[in-house]
Write an enzyme that holds these catalytic residues in place. Structure first.
Site, mmCIF file in Angstrom:
data_model
loop_
_atom_site.group_PDB
_atom_site.id
_atom_site.type_symbol
_atom_site.label_atom_id
_atom_site.label_comp_id
_atom_site.label_asym_id
_atom_site.label_seq_id
_atom_site.Cartn_x
_atom_site.Cartn_y
_atom_site.Cartn_z
ATOM 1 N NE ARG A 193 -13.764 -3.191 11.620
ATOM 2 C CZ ARG A 193 -11.937 -2.568 12.025
ATOM 3 N NH1 ARG A 193 -11.028 -3.390 12.007
ATOM 4 N NH2 ARG A 193 -12.750 -1.940 13.323
ATOM 5 N N GLY A 245 -4.492 -0.227 11.590
ATOM 6 C CA GLY A 245 -3.768 -0.599 12.890
ATOM 7 C C GLY A 245 -3.226 -1.667 12.409
ATOM 8 C CG ASP A 246 -4.224 -5.442 14.382
ATOM 9 O OD1 ASP A 246 -4.886 -4.871 14.193
ATOM 10 O OD2 ASP A 246 -4.218 -6.754 14.531
ATOM 11 N N GLY A 247 -3.917 -4.790 11.253
ATOM 12 C CA GLY A 247 -4.343 -5.101 10.146
ATOM 13 C C GLY A 247 -4.163 -4.486 8.274
ATOM 14 C CB THR A 267 -5.264 0.918 15.643
ATOM 15 O OG1 THR A 267 -6.078 0.225 16.900
ATOM 16 C CG2 THR A 267 -3.839 0.244 16.963
ATOM 17 C CG ASP A 291 -7.484 -2.117 19.352
ATOM 18 O OD1 ASP A 291 -7.630 -2.953 17.846
ATOM 19 O OD2 ASP A 291 -8.906 -1.209 19.417
ATOM 20 C CG MET A 316 -13.800 -0.386 21.554
ATOM 21 S SD MET A 316 -14.195 1.124 20.049
ATOM 22 C CE MET A 316 -15.689 0.062 19.291
ATOM 23 C CD GLU A 372 -14.025 -4.773 21.873
ATOM 24 O OE1 GLU A 372 -14.679 -4.720 21.187
ATOM 25 O OE2 GLU A 372 -12.370 -4.402 20.823
ATOM 26 C CE1 TYR A 414 -19.515 0.586 17.394
ATOM 27 C CE2 TYR A 414 -17.626 1.089 16.435
ATOM 28 C CZ TYR A 414 -18.742 0.045 16.291
ATOM 29 O OH TYR A 414 -19.345 -1.017 16.002
#
Ligand SMILES: Nc1ncnc2c1ncn2[C@@H]1O[C@H](COP(=O)(O)OP(=O)(O)OP(=O)(O)O)[C@@H](O)[C@H]1O
Ligand SMILES: O=P(O)(O)OC[C@H]1O[C@](O)(CO)[C@@H](O)[C@@H]1O
Length: 505
Positions: free
Chosen positions: A174, A199-201, A228, A230, A273, A329, A385
């Protein structure tokens, strides 16, 4: 730029032009020689005759070959003219031009690579072409890998069975997105295609790279591949990794159900998550069908009083003697913040860190039943995880393969975009559409209604909440205007704007 000129010599796989046998074919019939001439004279005469006819054959064949070449050149010119005519008028003008630029550029890269690899001038040989195409490289450990470590060459052998392992063989991290350093690296190494997975980032980071490449006028295609658990990436039907996570999350819910059924007034509580979206919790709940209450960030709830969560838990335990609660979460952060000061801490990428709703709920429920002097046992399961570290399942493996194919086809044609499935079809999506908003569960959509009917939980919402949620969904799905759009485009865009089908899979 026109398409790359055909190779000057016929390609190596072309059959060599026909040439008659150098020694005349043995005669298929034997003529009886007249008795009065010497046999040697006869042999010489017949050899001369065959040589003459062989020369004639060769001349005719060469003429035929020459006319075939002329025909081919005419056909190519004709096809080229037709393609240009179509390209000038048809919608494929940009794609064709891009393809030509890319193809010409690829030939140059291949020619350069072949000279390096095969140390020979001229057209790339088959072997060096293959070697050049195989010169795929991977930068390790996320964006910082572009400038903080060397790349590793990847070959079909290296990637052969990575789909059977969890995690990522490329490593991840990250933070560390330094657009200038990354694009400098791409430019210095003469890279012409960059595939960015995440992912989105990550897609936002890919967009920054694309903008810098465009600003520098570099001929580099940037392909963003969404990955991702998510499922929080906008526009696409689902992200690679989501199905596998839901499958694993369901196993945690099954364990919570076993534990809840094994105790008097047993409650199984599972935290899942998904960061700020509740897709994993919603779909794992629907898959399990043993869940009595699913709490997600998109659907506010309250604990106390009429219609609150604690009242529902009491009622459900009276009816069923046990219950299962799933909490995403990112849920309840507003409620926790009332009792625990929100930390506002962020991770290295700038994502706000979440307060632990699972532990908070466990304590709140325990305190409530203690105050009621009611027997209750709560088993709290936080798989964290485990939901993410599993190898991808069959559905995600197939999806990943199709994403890879689509990404390569797009990049080879010169497109830069995020690749993903939209309404069941693979599409090239402009980065700004994917990065301008986050995919969230729509509590006014049918899928959330299906969940409510599956769990029989209260919606915890007033009509005012539902109306506000509808308005928020409408605004969130109004596509952003492309940079510099004029009034007409803005109006047209406004008319064509349709809410994307996020949340419905
Ligand atoms: N707006 C942005 N501009 C440039 N880079 C960004 C931006 N947002 C995130 N990044 C970079 O993208 C990388 C991945 O972002 P992040 O850590 O948020 O994970 P992600 O891609 O969102 O995946 P996941 O959601 O699964 O954690 C990080 O290196 C981060 O620095
Ligand atoms: O790996 P980290 O930095 O602990 O981040 C955990 C986050 O990553 C994700 O697994 C993927 O975004 C989220 O669901 C979760 O909140």
């Amino acid at each position: 730029m026109t398409a790359p000129s055909p190779l000057s010599a016929p390609p190596s796989w072309a059959a060599p032009p026909f040439s008659p046998p150098s020694s005349p074919p043995s005669p298929t019939h034997h003529r009886q020689a007249p008795p009065d001439r010497s046999s040697q004279e006869m042999k010489t005469a017949s050899l001369d005759a065959y040589t003459a006819s062989a020369d004639t054959w060769k001349a005719e064949t060469d003429a035929l070959h020459a006319s075939a070449e002329t025909c081919k050149a005419d056909a190519d010119a004709d096809a080229e003219a037709k393609a240009k005519a179509v390209a000038r008028t048809g919608p494929g003008a940009v794609a064709l031009a891009n393809a030509r630029i890319e193809a010409a550029f690829c030939w140059k890269v291949l020619a350069r690579a072949s000279r390096v690899l095969a140390a020979q001038p001229g057209e790339p040989s088959e072997a060096s072409k293959l070697a050049a195409l195989n010169a795929s490289r991977a930068w390790m450990n996320g964006y910082k890998g572009f400038y903080s470590s060397n790349y590793v060459a990847i070959t079909p052998k290296i990637v052969n069975d990575i789909h059977k392992k969890g995690g990522t063989v490329l490593g991840t991290s990250r933070g560390g997105h330094d657009t200038k350093k990354i694009v400098d690296n791409i430019q210095d190494r003469g890279i012409n295609q960059v595939y960015i997975i995440g992912g989105d980032g990550t897609q936002k980071g890919a967009y920054e790279i694309f903008k810098e490449i465009r600003k520098r006028g570099l001929k580099v295609a940037v392909a963003g591949i969404p990955k991702t658990i998510d499922n929080d990436i906008a526009i696409i039907d689902k992200s690679f990794g989501f199905d596998s996570a839901v499958e694993e999350a369901q196993r945690a819910i099954d364990s919570a159900h076993v534990e809840a059924c094994s105790a008097e007034n047993g409650i199984g509580l599972v935290k899942l998550m998904g960061r700020y979206s509740g897709f994993i919790a919603m779909y794992a709940t629907l898959a399990s069908r043993d869940v009595d209450c699913c709490l997600i960030p998109e659907s506010p709830f309250y604990m106390d009083g009429e219609g609150g969560l604690l009242q529902y838990i009491e009622r459900r335990l009276k009816e069923n003697k046990h219950m299962v609660i799933v909490v995403a979460e990112g849920a309840g952060q507003d409620i926790i913040a009332q009792s625990i000061p929100s930390s506002e801490q962020q991770d290295a990428s700038g994502n706000k860190l979440l307060l632990d709703i699972g532990l908070w709920l466990t304590h709140k429920i325990k305190d409530h039943f203690k105050s009621k002097k009611t027997e209750m046992t709560i088993k709290y399961i936080d798989p964290t995880y485990m939901v993410r570290a599993i190898p991808s399942n069959a559905s995600d493996n197939v999806y990943c393969t199709l994403l890879a194919h689509s990404a390569i086809h797009g990049a080879m044609a010169g497109y830069s975009s995020t690749i993903g499935m939209v309404n069941g079809r693979h599409a090239y999506i402009p980065f700004y559409r994917v990065t301008s908003t986050r995919n969230k569960v729509k509590i006014t959509d049918r899928m959330w209604a299906r969940l409510l009917s599956s769990t029989n939980q209260p919606s915890f919402l007033s009509q005012k909440d539902v109306d506000e949620a509808r308005e928020a969904d409408r605004l969130a799905n109004k596509p952003p205007l492309p940079a510099g759009a004029n009034h007409n485009v803005a109006t047209a865009f406004g008319q064509s704007a349709s809410s994307s089908s996020n949340g419905e899979i």
